[in-house]
Design a protein around this motif. Sequence first.
Motif, PDB file in Angstrom:
ATOM      1  N   GLN A 103      13.555 -35.588 -47.866  1.00 47.16           N
ATOM      2  CA  GLN A 103      12.796 -36.502 -48.726  1.00 47.16           C
ATOM      3  C   GLN A 103      13.735 -37.467 -49.449  1.00 47.16           C
ATOM      4  O   GLN A 103      13.463 -38.666 -49.539  1.00 47.16           O
ATOM      5  N   PHE A 104      14.842 -36.919 -49.961  1.00 53.02           N
ATOM      6  CA  PHE A 104      15.804 -37.747 -50.680  1.00 53.02           C
ATOM      7  C   PHE A 104      16.380 -38.832 -49.767  1.00 53.02           C
ATOM      8  O   PHE A 104      16.475 -40.003 -50.150  1.00 53.02           O
ATOM      9  N   LEU A 105      16.754 -38.455 -48.555  1.00 52.96           N
ATOM     10  CA  LEU A 105      17.309 -39.420 -47.604  1.00 52.96           C
ATOM     11  C   LEU A 105      16.299 -40.518 -47.272  1.00 52.96           C
ATOM     12  O   LEU A 105      16.636 -41.704 -47.268  1.00 52.96           O
ATOM     13  N   VAL A 106      15.074 -40.115 -46.981  1.00 55.11           N
ATOM     14  CA  VAL A 106      14.050 -41.101 -46.607  1.00 55.11           C
ATOM     15  C   VAL A 106      13.767 -42.037 -47.777  1.00 55.11           C
ATOM     16  O   VAL A 106      13.712 -43.262 -47.602  1.00 55.11           O
ATOM     17  N   GLN A 107      13.605 -41.483 -48.981  1.00 57.32           N
ATOM     18  CA  GLN A 107      13.331 -42.320 -50.155  1.00 57.32           C
ATOM     19  C   GLN A 107      14.483 -43.285 -50.423  1.00 57.32           C
ATOM     20  O   GLN A 107      14.270 -44.472 -50.678  1.00 57.32           O
ATOM     21  N   SER A 108      15.710 -42.780 -50.347  1.00 59.68           N
ATOM     22  CA  SER A 108      16.881 -43.625 -50.603  1.00 59.68           C
ATOM     23  C   SER A 108      17.042 -44.699 -49.536  1.00 59.68           C
ATOM     24  O   SER A 108      17.310 -45.867 -49.843  1.00 59.68           O
ATOM     25  N   ALA A 109      16.887 -44.306 -48.277  1.00 56.28           N
ATOM     26  CA  ALA A 109      17.033 -45.268 -47.177  1.00 56.28           C
ATOM     27  C   ALA A 109      15.937 -46.328 -47.240  1.00 56.28           C
ATOM     28  O   ALA A 109      16.195 -47.516 -47.019  1.00 56.28           O
ATOM     29  N   LEU A 110      14.711 -45.918 -47.554  1.00 58.13           N
ATOM     30  CA  LEU A 110      13.606 -46.870 -47.633  1.00 58.13           C
ATOM     31  C   LEU A 110      13.838 -47.864 -48.769  1.00 58.13           C
ATOM     32  O   LEU A 110      13.627 -49.067 -48.597  1.00 58.13           O
ATOM     33  N   LYS A 111      14.284 -47.377 -49.906  1.00 54.80           N
ATOM     34  CA  LYS A 111      14.569 -48.256 -51.041  1.00 54.80           C
ATOM     35  C   LYS A 111      15.635 -49.290 -50.673  1.00 54.80           C
ATOM     36  O   LYS A 111      15.496 -50.480 -50.955  1.00 54.80           O
ATOM     37  N   GLU A 112      16.694 -48.853 -50.024  1.00 57.59           N
ATOM     38  CA  GLU A 112      17.764 -49.768 -49.617  1.00 57.59           C
ATOM     39  C   GLU A 112      17.275 -50.745 -48.536  1.00 57.59           C
ATOM     40  O   GLU A 112      17.611 -51.934 -48.568  1.00 57.59           O
ATOM     41  N   ALA A 113      16.472 -50.246 -47.600  1.00 56.85           N
ATOM     42  CA  ALA A 113      15.941 -51.109 -46.540  1.00 56.85           C
ATOM     43  C   ALA A 113      15.068 -52.211 -47.137  1.00 56.85           C
ATOM     44  O   ALA A 113      15.161 -53.379 -46.736  1.00 56.85           O
ATOM     45  N   GLN A 114      14.223 -51.860 -48.097  1.00 56.70           N
ATOM     46  CA  GLN A 114      13.375 -52.868 -48.739  1.00 56.70           C
ATOM     47  C   GLN A 114      14.215 -53.895 -49.489  1.00 56.70           C
ATOM     48  O   GLN A 114      13.905 -55.085 -49.466  1.00 56.70           O
ATOM     49  N   ALA A 115      15.293 -53.446 -50.134  1.00 55.53           N
ATOM     50  CA  ALA A 115      16.172 -54.377 -50.855  1.00 55.53           C
ATOM     51  C   ALA A 115      16.853 -55.339 -49.885  1.00 55.53           C
ATOM     52  O   ALA A 115      16.967 -56.539 -50.163  1.00 55.53           O
TER      53      ALA A 115
END
Length: 103
Positions: A36-48
Motif C-alpha cells: 500500500q505504501f509503495l502504491v500510494q507513494s508511486a501514485l503521488k509521484e506519478a501525478q506530480a
Amino acid sequence: MEAHTTKQDRIGARVPHDVYETLRRAAELSGATVNQFLVQSALKEAQAVIEREEIIRLSARDWTWLLDQLENPPSPNAKLKAAMERYQQAKCDDADSSFNWPA
C-alpha cells in the motif's frame, strides 16, 4: 445488486534489503502495508510528474501579459503575412488534389 470489479495489474520490484527495511519501516509508521505504501507513494509521484509536464504555470505578471496579447494582438508583421499567404496557397493546392474524397 450487481458487483462491480475493477481490473487490477501487478507490479513487482526487487530491491536491496536495506531499501526494503526503510520502506517497511515507513509503511509501518504510516499504518499501511509495504505494498500500500509503495502504491500510494508511486501514485503521488506519478501525478506530480504528469502535472509538472502537462500544466503551464504563469506568474501574475505573465498571465496579465498573455491576456493582453490575446485581447489586443499586435498587427501581423511581414513574416507572418508571408506565412499566411503560403498557408492559403497550400490549402488551395490541397483542394485541387486528386486525393480529396467526398465527405
